[in-house]
Design an enzyme around this catalytic site. Structure first.
Site, short mmCIF file in Angstrom:
data_model
loop_
_atom_site.label_atom_id
_atom_site.label_comp_id
_atom_site.label_asym_id
_atom_site.label_seq_id
_atom_site.Cartn_x
_atom_site.Cartn_y
_atom_site.Cartn_z
N CYS A 54 49.52 -73.93 -38.13
CA CYS A 54 49.14 -72.74 -38.34
C CYS A 54 48.61 -72.28 -37.91
O CYS A 54 46.87 -72.66 -37.33
CB CYS A 54 49.30 -72.89 -39.78
SG CYS A 54 47.54 -71.83 -40.87
N ASP A 61 52.40 -77.26 -38.90
CA ASP A 61 54.42 -77.37 -39.87
C ASP A 61 54.78 -77.62 -39.12
O ASP A 61 55.41 -78.09 -38.54
CB ASP A 61 54.20 -75.36 -39.36
CG ASP A 61 53.02 -74.64 -40.14
OD1 ASP A 61 52.67 -75.43 -41.52
OD2 ASP A 61 52.54 -73.70 -39.86
#
Length: 156
Positions: A54, A61
């Site tokens: 992120c 992620d």
């Protein structure tokens, strides 16, 4: 043979020990001649354990990527693609930037007849995000199966 031609015929990574590139920008993709040039067919790569970071929090992620393409004169060599996708592991970018950027780079460099990518991102903050990009209308007569990734349902 020009540098561009040698990039399309001499895989750098195949059969070699290869470290992950430091970033997607430094990752080099290998392309080889399409063994079925002139045929209309679809190639699919699935990367169910894709990771990036992120750009706001630095937290990891996770996504399931599905890349479909109808080859033109070249195909992407799978080990170089694996290393390219792995280079996102420490790369901070939004889901949209990762998904569309991967699709556009493959399309721009490989120049297939058609390409699409589906990025099925696992929830962050309780919201799963799916991102899709394609190069245009698929060629007439190309069989395009469903990408086969179910909508996120959680545990329920």
């Amino acid at each position: 043979m020009t540098d561009d031609e040698s990039k399309k015929t001499a895989p750098r990574y195949l059969g070699q020990d290869s470290a992950l590139p430091e970033s997607p920008e430094t990752a080099e993709l290998d392309y080889v001649p399409n063994p079925r040039v002139g045929e209309l067919y679809l190639t699919r790569f699935a990367a169910p354990e894709f990771t990036s970071l992120c750009p706001v929090t630095g937290q990891p992620d996770f996504a399931h990527l599905v890349i479909d393409y109808a080859p033109g004169e070249t195909i992407v060599e799978s080990k170089s693609l694996k290393l390219f996708l792995g280079s996102f592991r420490n790369h901070a970018a939004f889901h949209e930037d990762c998904t569309v950027g991967i699709g556009k780079r493959l399309f721009d460099e490989m120049q297939p007849k058609w390409l699409r990518i589906g990025g099925y991102w696992y929830p962050r903050g309780g919201i799963p995000i799916d991102v899709f990009w394609q190069s245009g209308e698929p060629p007439k007569g190309l069989w395009i199966p469903d990408q086969g990734v179910a909508s996120y349902r959680g545990r329920g």
